[in-house]
Design an enzyme around this catalytic site. Structure first.
Site, PDB file in Angstrom:
ATOM      1  N   GLU A 163      -5.678 -14.148   2.678  1.00 43.04           N
ATOM      2  CA  GLU A 163      -6.690 -13.122   2.394  1.00 43.04           C
ATOM      3  C   GLU A 163      -6.202 -12.206   1.269  1.00 43.04           C
ATOM      4  O   GLU A 163      -5.059 -11.792   1.269  1.00 43.04           O
ATOM      5  CB  GLU A 163      -6.950 -12.307   3.681  1.00 43.04           C
ATOM      6  CG  GLU A 163      -8.035 -11.277   3.536  1.00 43.04           C
ATOM      7  CD  GLU A 163      -9.290 -11.872   2.906  1.00 43.04           C
ATOM      8  OE1 GLU A 163      -9.841 -12.844   3.436  1.00 43.04           O
ATOM      9  OE2 GLU A 163      -9.716 -11.351   1.850  1.00 43.04           O
ATOM     10  N   LYS A 218      -0.174 -16.604  -2.240  1.00 43.66           N
ATOM     11  CA  LYS A 218      -0.434 -15.294  -1.617  1.00 43.66           C
ATOM     12  C   LYS A 218       0.747 -14.359  -1.844  1.00 43.66           C
ATOM     13  O   LYS A 218       0.567 -13.200  -2.243  1.00 43.66           O
ATOM     14  CB  LYS A 218      -0.709 -15.485  -0.116  1.00 43.66           C
ATOM     15  CG  LYS A 218      -0.828 -14.211   0.667  1.00 43.66           C
ATOM     16  CD  LYS A 218      -1.977 -13.321   0.216  1.00 43.66           C
ATOM     17  CE  LYS A 218      -1.796 -11.901   0.691  1.00 43.66           C
ATOM     18  NZ  LYS A 218      -2.833 -10.994   0.218  1.00 43.66           N
ATOM     19  N   CYS A 274       1.814  -4.615   3.168  1.00 45.56           N
ATOM     20  CA  CYS A 274       2.133  -5.950   2.651  1.00 45.56           C
ATOM     21  C   CYS A 274       3.005  -6.048   1.405  1.00 45.56           C
ATOM     22  O   CYS A 274       3.813  -6.963   1.321  1.00 45.56           O
ATOM     23  CB  CYS A 274       0.834  -6.721   2.422  1.00 45.56           C
ATOM     24  SG  CYS A 274       0.019  -7.066   3.986  1.00 45.56           S
TER      25      CYS A 274
HETATM   26  P1  NAD Z   1      -2.688  -5.876  12.208  1.00 51.14           P
HETATM   27  O1  NAD Z   1      -1.382  -5.502  12.800  1.00 51.14           O
HETATM   28  O2  NAD Z   1      -3.668  -4.822  11.839  1.00 51.14           O
HETATM   29  O3  NAD Z   1      -3.460  -6.875  13.209  1.00 51.14           O
HETATM   30  C1  NAD Z   1      -2.858  -7.948  13.852  1.00 51.14           C
HETATM   31  C2  NAD Z   1      -3.420  -8.045  15.269  1.00 51.14           C
HETATM   32  O4  NAD Z   1      -2.970  -9.260  15.875  1.00 51.14           O
HETATM   33  C3  NAD Z   1      -2.982  -6.928  16.201  1.00 51.14           C
HETATM   34  O5  NAD Z   1      -4.124  -6.232  16.679  1.00 51.14           O
HETATM   35  C4  NAD Z   1      -2.226  -7.642  17.325  1.00 51.14           C
HETATM   36  O6  NAD Z   1      -2.437  -7.059  18.607  1.00 51.14           O
HETATM   37  C5  NAD Z   1      -2.826  -9.027  17.262  1.00 51.14           C
HETATM   38  N1  NAD Z   1      -1.986 -10.076  17.867  1.00 51.14           N
HETATM   39  C6  NAD Z   1      -0.673 -10.341  17.642  1.00 51.14           C
HETATM   40  N2  NAD Z   1      -0.280 -11.417  18.342  1.00 51.14           N
HETATM   41  C7  NAD Z   1      -1.357 -11.846  19.040  1.00 51.14           C
HETATM   42  C8  NAD Z   1      -1.579 -12.922  19.942  1.00 51.14           C
HETATM   43  N3  NAD Z   1      -0.592 -13.790  20.260  1.00 51.14           N
HETATM   44  N4  NAD Z   1      -2.809 -13.072  20.477  1.00 51.14           N
HETATM   45  C9  NAD Z   1      -3.805 -12.202  20.165  1.00 51.14           C
HETATM   46  N5  NAD Z   1      -3.653 -11.180  19.297  1.00 51.14           N
HETATM   47  C10 NAD Z   1      -2.445 -11.002  18.750  1.00 51.14           C
HETATM   48  O7  NAD Z   1      -2.341  -6.775  10.936  1.00 51.14           O
HETATM   49  P2  NAD Z   1      -3.253  -7.004   9.620  1.00 51.14           P
HETATM   50  O8  NAD Z   1      -3.071  -5.872   8.670  1.00 51.14           O
HETATM   51  O9  NAD Z   1      -4.611  -7.392  10.040  1.00 51.14           O
HETATM   52  O10 NAD Z   1      -2.514  -8.251   8.979  1.00 51.14           O
HETATM   53  C11 NAD Z   1      -2.606  -9.538   9.543  1.00 51.14           C
HETATM   54  C12 NAD Z   1      -2.053 -10.543   8.554  1.00 51.14           C
HETATM   55  O11 NAD Z   1      -2.838 -10.524   7.355  1.00 51.14           O
HETATM   56  C13 NAD Z   1      -0.613 -10.271   8.108  1.00 51.14           C
HETATM   57  O12 NAD Z   1       0.036 -11.516   7.949  1.00 51.14           O
HETATM   58  C14 NAD Z   1      -0.786  -9.601   6.770  1.00 51.14           C
HETATM   59  O13 NAD Z   1       0.322  -9.841   5.931  1.00 51.14           O
HETATM   60  C15 NAD Z   1      -2.019 -10.290   6.212  1.00 51.14           C
HETATM   61  N6  NAD Z   1      -2.800  -9.498   5.245  1.00 51.14           N
HETATM   62  C16 NAD Z   1      -3.047  -8.173   5.455  1.00 51.14           C
HETATM   63  C17 NAD Z   1      -3.839  -7.464   4.554  1.00 51.14           C
HETATM   64  C18 NAD Z   1      -4.153  -6.008   4.770  1.00 51.14           C
HETATM   65  O14 NAD Z   1      -4.786  -5.422   3.901  1.00 51.14           O
HETATM   66  N7  NAD Z   1      -3.761  -5.393   5.863  1.00 51.14           N
HETATM   67  C19 NAD Z   1      -4.417  -8.113   3.471  1.00 51.14           C
HETATM   68  C20 NAD Z   1      -4.156  -9.461   3.287  1.00 51.14           C
HETATM   69  C21 NAD Z   1      -3.344 -10.154   4.184  1.00 51.14           C
HETATM   70  C1  UGA Z   2      -2.812  -5.299  -1.577  1.00 58.13           C
HETATM   71  C2  UGA Z   2      -3.464  -6.256  -2.572  1.00 58.13           C
HETATM   72  O1  UGA Z   2      -4.141  -5.489  -3.579  1.00 58.13           O
HETATM   73  C3  UGA Z   2      -4.447  -7.191  -1.870  1.00 58.13           C
HETATM   74  O2  UGA Z   2      -4.961  -8.147  -2.807  1.00 58.13           O
HETATM   75  C4  UGA Z   2      -3.734  -7.911  -0.732  1.00 58.13           C
HETATM   76  O3  UGA Z   2      -4.632  -8.725  -0.016  1.00 58.13           O
HETATM   77  C5  UGA Z   2      -3.132  -6.895   0.201  1.00 58.13           C
HETATM   78  O4  UGA Z   2      -2.214  -6.043  -0.538  1.00 58.13           O
HETATM   79  C6  UGA Z   2      -2.330  -7.498   1.299  1.00 58.13           C
HETATM   80  O5  UGA Z   2      -1.875  -8.609   1.211  1.00 58.13           O
HETATM   81  O6  UGA Z   2      -2.127  -6.735   2.251  1.00 58.13           O
HETATM   82  P1  UGA Z   2      -3.526  -3.051  -0.366  1.00 58.13           P
HETATM   83  O7  UGA Z   2      -2.069  -2.932  -0.074  1.00 58.13           O
HETATM   84  O8  UGA Z   2      -4.477  -2.914   0.741  1.00 58.13           O
HETATM   85  O9  UGA Z   2      -3.833  -4.459  -1.051  1.00 58.13           O
HETATM   86  O10 UGA Z   2      -3.934  -1.956  -1.470  1.00 58.13           O
HETATM   87  P2  UGA Z   2      -3.661  -1.851  -3.058  1.00 58.13           P
HETATM   88  O11 UGA Z   2      -4.873  -1.327  -3.682  1.00 58.13           O
HETATM   89  O12 UGA Z   2      -3.085  -3.080  -3.600  1.00 58.13           O
HETATM   90  O13 UGA Z   2      -2.562  -0.694  -3.133  1.00 58.13           O
HETATM   91  C7  UGA Z   2      -1.238  -0.905  -2.678  1.00 58.13           C
HETATM   92  C8  UGA Z   2      -0.393   0.312  -3.017  1.00 58.13           C
HETATM   93  O14 UGA Z   2      -0.168   0.390  -4.420  1.00 58.13           O
HETATM   94  C9  UGA Z   2      -1.056   1.639  -2.620  1.00 58.13           C
HETATM   95  O15 UGA Z   2      -0.076   2.514  -2.109  1.00 58.13           O
HETATM   96  C10 UGA Z   2      -1.602   2.147  -3.931  1.00 58.13           C
HETATM   97  O16 UGA Z   2      -1.726   3.531  -3.955  1.00 58.13           O
HETATM   98  C11 UGA Z   2      -0.545   1.660  -4.900  1.00 58.13           C
HETATM   99  N1  UGA Z   2      -1.039   1.501  -6.289  1.00 58.13           N
HETATM  100  C12 UGA Z   2      -1.987   0.581  -6.579  1.00 58.13           C
HETATM  101  C13 UGA Z   2      -0.517   2.302  -7.287  1.00 58.13           C
HETATM  102  O17 UGA Z   2       0.365   3.147  -7.050  1.00 58.13           O
HETATM  103  N2  UGA Z   2      -0.981   2.139  -8.568  1.00 58.13           N
HETATM  104  C14 UGA Z   2      -1.932   1.220  -8.883  1.00 58.13           C
HETATM  105  O18 UGA Z   2      -2.302   1.131 -10.080  1.00 58.13           O
HETATM  106  C15 UGA Z   2      -2.456   0.426  -7.862  1.00 58.13           C
END
Ligand code: NAD
Ligand code: UGA
Length: 460
Positions: A163, A218, A274
């Site tokens: 994602e 990713k 992340c």
């Molecule tokens: P999160 O901690 O918000 O959510 C994960 C959820 O999974 C939790 O609610 C937890 O209780 C649940 N969980 C864990 N083990 C479980 C199990 N065995 N059965 C059922 N539920 C279970 O995490 P997130 O931010 O949603 O991130 C999830 C993944 O997506 C990570 O690998 C992260 O790197 C990736 N990711 C996150 C973002 C972001 O913006 N947060 C963006 C892209 C990718």
């Molecule tokens: C980032 C990526 O942008 C997503 O594509 C990815 O899916 C995600 O991580 C993930 O894997 O979790 P996110 O961390 O939610 O998304 O937010 P961003 O907008 O990327 O910002 C990340 C950090 O960088 C923030 O603290 C933001 O303030 C900082 N940032 C961003 C800066 O300081 N300067 C910039 O120009 C941009």
């Protein structure tokens, strides 16, 4: 090819919740169930009042409001949802390991493995298993092994579908993605997932690759984005000593179409769940393959980011006559970026920790983050006792209250509302000289100077 009628997603977090809500919204004929072990989280996803959803994202309430109860369901019955699904997304957390081999760098895959074992134990018919979590390259191999060796003769096809949404813009990112990436080996399984996205994403933006390219892409996408932030932050320090202005430099280089203008905003340092985790993971993988130069290269992005956070805190101390002991510093913002209630790895936590070591009195206001979360973040660091964190840090729900009587204001998150404050009124209530440390370059320097503030911004 088998039509997908039921989708289950394990993990109702920042990714699982919004992603599945949009998939359900755009595929009204597919039943989507999001499951989680966390009962409170599921209850919040089911809350009648859409203001109480566990994830704050602009526009998410409308999407959930449209699909929930129609073809979108949130549940804690993981086994039932697994057994009924044609396609299972795994969207659980993959934090950095805090123990054992790879501690502090490698991704902790225990939650992923538990999901695989549960799917293997429960599944009675063929399933497509989709890695939505961010995973080290070649994790699909381990998943396949677990599924095939403990299963009941059922066929599993594994796909990688990382994602790319960013928090704060999750709904628009999901509605209009630059690309959707699907890695896999089985053409039919790939096509089934392509069809889910094709309900709203133009086909040319749905890329298909082999599993390993998808998994690695990713990590690399996040590493490149974070690298740009560290690059401009490195230049911000140089600007401060040479009289250049980092925004002007960013504009000048960003106009070059080969460089591009995005992700060049200097800041107090990147945060979020992340960037750091995924780069550390990349570094760990490179070291595992003995690619030390590659590992060192990417590690520098993190080193620079840590330096930026420390540098900001030290600038505050040094400017305030080398002591902040007992001084009231108002923190505007605690979330790692605007428009989210997520605080994971937020720069604010580390800046506060540094100032608290110097016995500053920090008063925090964030429009979306609770006091409970702020104390949890500080306690998690383990730097001082929970009692000391509560003695030194106060959390208020009004910015003017945070700023009243303050020696300094520090802007840690770029919330729009901070720009609209009556800064003349703020000045009246603050101690003199009234310092503003702008870690986001959010306010207008000329205006603040005119009002008589001592204004410091990153990169000027
Ligand atoms: P999160 O901690 O918000 O959510 C994960 C959820 O999974 C939790 O609610 C937890 O209780 C649940 N969980 C864990 N083990 C479980 C199990 N065995 N059965 C059922 N539920 C279970 O995490 P997130 O931010 O949603 O991130 C999830 C993944 O997506 C990570 O690998 C992260 O790197 C990736 N990711 C996150 C973002 C972001 O913006 N947060 C963006 C892209 C990718
Ligand atoms: C980032 C990526 O942008 C997503 O594509 C990815 O899916 C995600 O991580 C993930 O894997 O979790 P996110 O961390 O939610 O998304 O937010 P961003 O907008 O990327 O910002 C990340 C950090 O960088 C923030 O603290 C933001 O303030 C900082 N940032 C961003 C800066 O300081 N300067 C910039 O120009 C941009």
């Amino acid at each position: 090819m088998k039509e997908i009628k039921k989708i289950t997603c394990i993990g109702a977090g920042y990714v699982g919740g919004p992603t599945m809500s949009v998939i359900a919204q755009k595929n009204p004929d597919v039943e989507v169930t999001v499951v989680d072990l966390n009962h409170a989280r599921i209850a919040a996803w089911n809350d009648e009042d859409l203001d109480n959803l566990p994830v704050y994202e602009p526009g998410l309430d409308a999407v959930v409001g449209e699909a929930r109860g129609r073809n979108l369901f949130f549940s804690t019955d993981v086994d039932k949802a697994i057994s009924e699904a044609d396609m299972i997304f795994i969207s659980v957390n993959t934090p950095t390991k805090t123990y054992g081999k790879g501690k502090g760098q490698a991704a902790d895959l225990k939650f992923i493995e538990l999901c695989a074992r549960q799917i293997a134990a429960v599944a009675k018919n063929d399933k497509i298993v989709v890695e939505k979590s961010t995973l080290p390259v070649r994790t699909a191999e381990a998943l396949k092994n677990i599924l095939e060796n403990t299963g009941n003769g059922v066929n599993f096809h594994i796909l990688s579908n990382p994602e790319f949404l960013a928090e704060g813009t999750a709904v628009t990112d999901l509605h209009n993605p630059d690309r959707v990436l699907i890695g896999g080996e089985d053409a039919e399984a790939i096509e089934a997932l392509v069809n889910v996205y094709a309900a709203w994403v133009p086909r040319e933006r749905i890329l298909t690759t082999n599993l390993w390219s998808s998994e690695l892409s990713k990590l690399v996408a996040n590493a490149f984005l974070a690298q740009r932030v560290s690059s401009i932050n490195a230049i911000s320090e140089l600007c401060e000593v040479t009289g250049a202005n980092v925004d002007e430099v960013a504009r000048a280089i960003g106009q070059d179409s080969r460089i591009g203008g995005k992700f060049l905003k200097a800041s107090v340092g990147f945060g979020g769940s992340c960037f750091q985790k995924d780069i550390l993971n990349l570094v760990y993988i490179a070291r595992t393959y003995n690619l030390h130069e590659v590992a060192d290269y990417w590690e520098q992005v993190i080193i620079m980011n840590d330096h930026q956070k420390t540098r900001f805190a030290e600038k505050i101390i040094q400017t305030m006559y080398n002591t902040v002991n007992g001084k009231h510093i108002a923190f505007l913002g605690w979330a790692f970026k605007k428009d989210t209630n997520d605080t994971r790895e937020s720069a604010a936590i580390y800046v506060a920790d540094h100032l608290l070591d110097e016995e500053a009195q920090v008063v925090v206001y964030d429009p979306k983050v609770s006091a409970e979360q702020i104390y949890k973040d500080l306690d998690y660091l383990g730097t001082r006792s929970p009692e000391d964190n509560r003695r030194l840090v106060k959390v208020v729900d009004n910015a003017y209250e945070a700023l009243d009587g303050a020696h300094a204001a520090a802007i840690l998150t770029e919330w729009d509302e901070f720009k609209g404050y009556d800064w003349a009124k703020v000045k009246e209530g603050m101690k003199k000289p009234s310092f503003v440390f702008d870690g986001r370059k959010l306010l207008d320097r000329n205006e603040l100077n005119r009002l008589g503030f001592a204004y410091y911004a990153i990169g000027e």
